[in-house]
Structures are given as structure tokens and as C-alpha cells.
Motif scaffolding. Structure first.
Motif, PDB file in Angstrom:
ATOM      1  N   LEU A  20      69.801 -24.352  44.599  1.00  0.00           N
ATOM      2  CA  LEU A  20      68.771 -24.389  43.565  1.00  0.00           C
ATOM      3  C   LEU A  20      68.894 -23.178  42.647  1.00  0.00           C
ATOM      4  O   LEU A  20      68.817 -23.308  41.421  1.00  0.00           O
ATOM      5  CB  LEU A  20      67.374 -24.459  44.198  1.00  0.00           C
ATOM      6  CG  LEU A  20      66.179 -24.405  43.244  1.00  0.00           C
ATOM      7  CD1 LEU A  20      66.253 -25.489  42.179  1.00  0.00           C
ATOM      8  CD2 LEU A  20      64.880 -24.514  44.044  1.00  0.00           C
ATOM      9  N   GLU A  21      69.094 -22.017  43.218  1.00  0.00           N
ATOM     10  CA  GLU A  21      69.255 -20.800  42.404  1.00  0.00           C
ATOM     11  C   GLU A  21      70.475 -20.908  41.502  1.00  0.00           C
ATOM     12  O   GLU A  21      70.414 -20.581  40.308  1.00  0.00           O
ATOM     13  CB  GLU A  21      69.371 -19.569  43.309  1.00  0.00           C
ATOM     14  CG  GLU A  21      69.357 -18.257  42.555  1.00  0.00           C
ATOM     15  CD  GLU A  21      68.017 -17.927  41.929  1.00  0.00           C
ATOM     16  OE1 GLU A  21      67.961 -17.758  40.690  1.00  0.00           O
ATOM     17  OE2 GLU A  21      67.019 -17.848  42.662  1.00  0.00           O
ATOM     18  N   ILE A  34      66.116 -28.559  34.922  1.00  0.00           N
ATOM     19  CA  ILE A  34      66.385 -28.884  36.321  1.00  0.00           C
ATOM     20  C   ILE A  34      65.059 -29.318  36.944  1.00  0.00           C
ATOM     21  O   ILE A  34      64.008 -28.778  36.626  1.00  0.00           O
ATOM     22  CB  ILE A  34      67.002 -27.673  37.070  1.00  0.00           C
ATOM     23  CG1 ILE A  34      67.327 -28.036  38.513  1.00  0.00           C
ATOM     24  CG2 ILE A  34      66.112 -26.460  36.994  1.00  0.00           C
ATOM     25  CD1 ILE A  34      68.138 -26.975  39.228  1.00  0.00           C
ATOM     26  N   GLY A  35      65.120 -30.316  37.799  1.00  0.00           N
ATOM     27  CA  GLY A  35      63.927 -30.800  38.476  1.00  0.00           C
ATOM     28  C   GLY A  35      63.980 -30.498  39.961  1.00  0.00           C
ATOM     29  O   GLY A  35      65.064 -30.384  40.548  1.00  0.00           O
ATOM     30  N   THR A 138      61.753 -19.407  37.224  1.00  0.00           N
ATOM     31  CA  THR A 138      62.365 -18.777  38.385  1.00  0.00           C
ATOM     32  C   THR A 138      62.356 -19.774  39.537  1.00  0.00           C
ATOM     33  O   THR A 138      61.612 -20.758  39.518  1.00  0.00           O
ATOM     34  CB  THR A 138      61.591 -17.512  38.815  1.00  0.00           C
ATOM     35  OG1 THR A 138      60.281 -17.901  39.256  1.00  0.00           O
ATOM     36  CG2 THR A 138      61.498 -16.502  37.672  1.00  0.00           C
ATOM     37  N   LEU A 139      63.155 -19.477  40.519  1.00  0.00           N
ATOM     38  CA  LEU A 139      63.191 -20.318  41.718  1.00  0.00           C
ATOM     39  C   LEU A 139      61.801 -20.399  42.339  1.00  0.00           C
ATOM     40  O   LEU A 139      61.328 -21.484  42.687  1.00  0.00           O
ATOM     41  CB  LEU A 139      64.192 -19.724  42.719  1.00  0.00           C
ATOM     42  CG  LEU A 139      64.298 -20.467  44.040  1.00  0.00           C
ATOM     43  CD1 LEU A 139      65.755 -20.813  44.313  1.00  0.00           C
ATOM     44  CD2 LEU A 139      63.754 -19.625  45.154  1.00  0.00           C
ATOM     45  N   ARG A 140      61.141 -19.280  42.433  1.00  0.00           N
ATOM     46  CA  ARG A 140      59.810 -19.239  43.033  1.00  0.00           C
ATOM     47  C   ARG A 140      58.822 -20.105  42.250  1.00  0.00           C
ATOM     48  O   ARG A 140      58.021 -20.836  42.837  1.00  0.00           O
ATOM     49  CB  ARG A 140      59.328 -17.796  43.107  1.00  0.00           C
ATOM     50  CG  ARG A 140      58.032 -17.644  43.827  1.00  0.00           C
ATOM     51  CD  ARG A 140      57.652 -16.203  43.989  1.00  0.00           C
ATOM     52  NE  ARG A 140      56.403 -16.122  44.714  1.00  0.00           N
ATOM     53  CZ  ARG A 140      55.743 -15.030  44.907  1.00  0.00           C
ATOM     54  NH1 ARG A 140      56.204 -13.886  44.439  1.00  0.00           N
ATOM     55  NH2 ARG A 140      54.618 -15.033  45.569  1.00  0.00           N
ATOM     56  N   ALA A 145      55.424 -24.718  41.941  1.00  0.00           N
ATOM     57  CA  ALA A 145      54.892 -25.828  41.139  1.00  0.00           C
ATOM     58  C   ALA A 145      55.078 -27.160  41.848  1.00  0.00           C
ATOM     59  O   ALA A 145      54.170 -28.000  41.860  1.00  0.00           O
ATOM     60  CB  ALA A 145      55.557 -25.850  39.766  1.00  0.00           C
ATOM     61  N   SER A 146      56.238 -27.368  42.448  1.00  0.00           N
ATOM     62  CA  SER A 146      56.462 -28.636  43.153  1.00  0.00           C
ATOM     63  C   SER A 146      55.627 -28.706  44.426  1.00  0.00           C
ATOM     64  O   SER A 146      55.115 -29.773  44.781  1.00  0.00           O
ATOM     65  CB  SER A 146      57.953 -28.858  43.438  1.00  0.00           C
ATOM     66  OG  SER A 146      58.471 -27.811  44.223  1.00  0.00           O
ATOM     67  N   ASP A 147      55.431 -27.576  45.095  1.00  0.00           N
ATOM     68  CA  ASP A 147      54.592 -27.543  46.283  1.00  0.00           C
ATOM     69  C   ASP A 147      53.134 -27.822  45.914  1.00  0.00           C
ATOM     70  O   ASP A 147      52.432 -28.557  46.613  1.00  0.00           O
ATOM     71  CB  ASP A 147      54.722 -26.194  46.985  1.00  0.00           C
ATOM     72  CG  ASP A 147      54.124 -26.201  48.376  1.00  0.00           C
ATOM     73  OD1 ASP A 147      54.393 -27.149  49.146  1.00  0.00           O
ATOM     74  OD2 ASP A 147      53.384 -25.252  48.705  1.00  0.00           O
TER      75      ASP A 147
END
Length: 175
Positions: A20-21, A34-35, A138-140, A145-147
């Protein structure tokens, strides 16, 4: 260290986060999106408690297989923890994230698991996010957001899922 989860064959947590990163860096360079979709097996503890851990493992394997079958070959899917999985969707816009999440949800909803006692229907909830909703993602941020979207999908008005033979209600997807 192994790059794949020993139970499901999916990428393990550290590998999927590294992928993902890398894809996030690539999307910044190429100015693409990217999703990310977080997937959670509904009432998984109840499945394990009712049918046993061996059946729970079969459910995770079948769900993993369905997720792989219903995504592009260059998407990556990893086991994030327990019954949660992460789907990384390179070059994917927000509108497509929602469609893919719904396709994944429906593919699992159609599955029937046979146990010694009865047939079992397992379902999933999905929460999606897209890098295009952030200025400098950012990855975080994407994972949070998805969580959050996953949490909202599970808490929504259509959140009832029944883990019993032949009955399941549809769940709203938030992306």
C-alpha cells in the motif's frame, strides 16, 4: 519472514501495508488515485463459537478466495488481522471503490458453507476510501478513512446479519 498469511494465502499484514505504501508513492508520482477497502467478516466470533474454529478457518479461506477471484490481478489483498482484510486498488477512483466493494460483498453473500449441522451463510461488511479525497494522502489517512467507513457500514440502519441457514440481509456500503 513469510510474506503470506499461512491460513488464507493472502499477503500478511506487513506485506500488504508495504505494498500500500509503495502504491501510494506511485500514485503521488503519477498523479493517479488509489483505493483501499477494509473487509470484515460479519459475526465471525459467532461463526467460531457456533460451528467451531475449523469451520471458521474454512469460511476465511473461502472468503479470501472469493476476494481474489473478484478483483483485478494487480490488486493486492492482505489479511489485516483476525477476520479483517485489506484490498489495495491501484489506479482506482472513488466511484470504482464503491462498485468493487459492492461486487465483493455480493460475491460472498452468494456463498454457502456446508457444516455437519446445517448450511451456513457468511457475509461481509466493507468500508472504502480513495486517495483522491485527500490533498496529500498518507497511508494512515487511507487506512483510517476506510476503517471509519467500515465502522459506519456495520453501524448503519441495515446492519442486521443473520448467521443461519439461508437468511441474510443486505448491508450498505460506505465509500
Amino acid at each position: 519472514m513469510a510474506a503470506h498469511d499461512s491460513l488464507t494465502g493472502l499477503w500478511n499484514r506487513s506485506s500488504i501495508l508495504e505494498f500500500l505504501e509503495d502504491e501510494l508513492d506511485k500514485s503521488r508520482r503519477e498523479r493517479s488515485s488509489i483505493g483501499v477497502i477494509m473487509v470484515d467478516v460479519d459475526h465471525f466470533k459467532r461463526i467460531n463459537d457456533t460451528f467451531g474454529h475449523a469451520v471458521g478457518d474454512q469460511v476465511l479461506n473461502r472468503i479470501s478466495s472469493c476476494l481474489k477471484t473478484n478483483t483485478r490481478r494487480y490488486n493486492k489483498i492482505g489479511r489485516y488481522g483476525g477476520d479483517e482484510m485489506v484490498v489495495v486498488l491501484p489506479d482506482c477512483q472513488k466511484s470504482h471503490v464503491e462498485k468493487i466493494a459492492e461486487r465483493l460483498r455480493l460475491s460472498i453473500d452468494r456463498q454457502h458453507f456446508k457444516t455437519e449441522r446445517s448450511a451456513l451463510r457468511a457475509t461481509i461488511s466493507c468500508g472504502g476510501a480513495s486517495s483522491e479525497t485527500f490533498h496529500h494522502p498518507t497511508l494512515r489517512q487511507l487506512l483510517q478513512a476506510s476503517d471509519k467507513a467500515l465502522y459506519e457500514a456495520k453501524a448503519g440502519p441495515e446492519c442486521h446479519r443473520h448467521v443461519q441457514a439461508g437468511q441474510a440481509r443486505k448491508r450498505k456500503i460506505t465509500a
